[in-house]
Structures are given as structure tokens and as C-alpha cells.
Design an enzyme around this catalytic site. Structure first.
Site, PDB file in Angstrom:
ATOM      1  N   HIS A  56      30.323  40.471  36.044  1.00 45.02           N
ATOM      2  CA  HIS A  56      31.223  40.370  34.887  1.00 45.02           C
ATOM      3  C   HIS A  56      32.603  40.905  35.269  1.00 45.02           C
ATOM      4  O   HIS A  56      32.776  41.533  36.325  1.00 45.02           O
ATOM      5  CB  HIS A  56      30.654  41.140  33.687  1.00 45.02           C
ATOM      6  CG  HIS A  56      30.357  42.577  33.945  1.00 45.02           C
ATOM      7  ND1 HIS A  56      31.327  43.536  34.084  1.00 45.02           N
ATOM      8  CD2 HIS A  56      29.183  43.225  34.116  1.00 45.02           C
ATOM      9  CE1 HIS A  56      30.761  44.697  34.309  1.00 45.02           C
ATOM     10  NE2 HIS A  56      29.456  44.545  34.354  1.00 45.02           N
ATOM     11  N   GLY A  57      33.552  40.650  34.398  1.00 48.03           N
ATOM     12  CA  GLY A  57      34.890  41.222  34.532  1.00 48.03           C
ATOM     13  C   GLY A  57      35.212  42.019  33.291  1.00 48.03           C
ATOM     14  O   GLY A  57      34.477  41.959  32.288  1.00 48.03           O
TER      15      GLY A  57
END
Ligand code: TYD
Length: 137
Positions: free
Chosen positions: A55-56
Site C-alpha cells: 500500500h501507499g
């Protein structure tokens, strides 16, 4: 941040006070880490061959330390990937916002310590890679 790159991330050498009885490393807000520390968490008991992350974050800054054992972190800004191997409790990886990250190759018994600039907020996550790529455009 949309325009951040993997070159804004990197290893930070932390202090280490050594004596016969072992070592101590001290991490202080705005001294060893360039952001206010609002949250600390750690990953442990990670089964072999598992990966974490994927994820970011839109706003979150993090410093990740292999408090015990070792693992790899691959960063991706949508154009460039950089992989770091963490195996030293007095080295941390600074991750700026707007970077996709994947953690893998955890050694048995490893502990991944994370210092974070904000409290947990699910809306700060981008969990879909295509959405992340679109966000970075
Ligand atoms: P996540 O950040 O997706 O884990 P990782 O990047 O290590 O793979 O978080 C895993 C789960 O834990 C997810 O359901 C959200 C929850 N969580 C919290 O509730 N608070 C937190 O501070 C963190 C980091 C995660």
C-alpha cells in the site's frame, strides 16, 4: 505526496550507546527522525514467506527499523523501485508520503518497528496499486 520519489527516502543511521551489558539506541522526535512521532507499532511473529505492506500513504511519514532480525523493503514511486535490506537495529528506513511499499524476506523471529507521523487513519491508505499509479499522475 503525489510528486514524492524514492530518492526522498533512505537509510538513517541512528545512535548506539554500547557497553559490556549491550547496546541502547534512542530515537527522539525531530532529532533522529524528521517528523513528529504520533504512533509506534511493530510487526512480529511473521510467518516465513509472508509479505506485508502492499500500500501507499498520502500524508504519513514513517521510519522503519529491524529491531530484531532482518527483512527487505521495496519502495516504488510509480516510476522507480528501490529495495533496502534492513538488518541493523541502529539503522532506520525513512519513507516519505506517496510511496508504495512492500516488505518481505522476514527472518524468523524478526521484529519490524515502525514510527509514524500520524495516528492510524484508513483514509490515508491507498491499497490498490492501480489507484496508487493514478494518484501519482
Ligand atoms: P496494515 O497497515 O495493512 O499492515 P501491513 O502494512 O503491516 O501489512 O494493517 C493491518 C491491519 O491492522 C489493518 O486491518 C489495519 C490495522 N491497523 C490498525 O488498526 N492500526 C494501525 O496503527 C495499523 C498500522 C494497522
Amino acid at each position: 505526496m503525489k510528486e514524492s520519489t524514492v530518492y526522498g527516502c533512505g537509510l538513517i543511521e541512528l545512535n548506539k550507546i554500547h557497553n559490556r551489558a549491550g547496546n541502547i539506541t534512542i530515537i527522539e522526535e525531530n532529532k533522529s527522525v524528521p517528523f513528529p512521532i504520533e504512533r509506534i507499532y511493530y510487526l512480529y511473529d511473521i510467518p516465513g514467506n509472508e509479505s506485508r505492506g502492499g500500500h501507499g500513504h498520502k500524508e504519513l511519514h514513517q521510519l522503519i527499523v529491524a529491531a530484531s532480525g532482518s527483512f527487505s523493503i521495496t519502495l516504488n514511486d510509480g516510476h522507480i523501485k528501490r529495495t533496502f535490506f534492513l538488518n541493523n537495529p541502529n539503522v532506520g528506513l525513512l519513507i516519505v508520503p506517496g510511496i508504495w511499499r512492500e516488505l518481505d524476506d522476514f527472518s524468523s523471529g524478526s521484529v519490524c518497528l515502525v514510527l509514524a507521523s500520524h495516528l492510524y487513519n484508513e483514509s490515508d491508505y491507498i491499497r490498490d496499486f492501480q489507484e496508487f499509479i493514478n494518484y501519482k499522475k
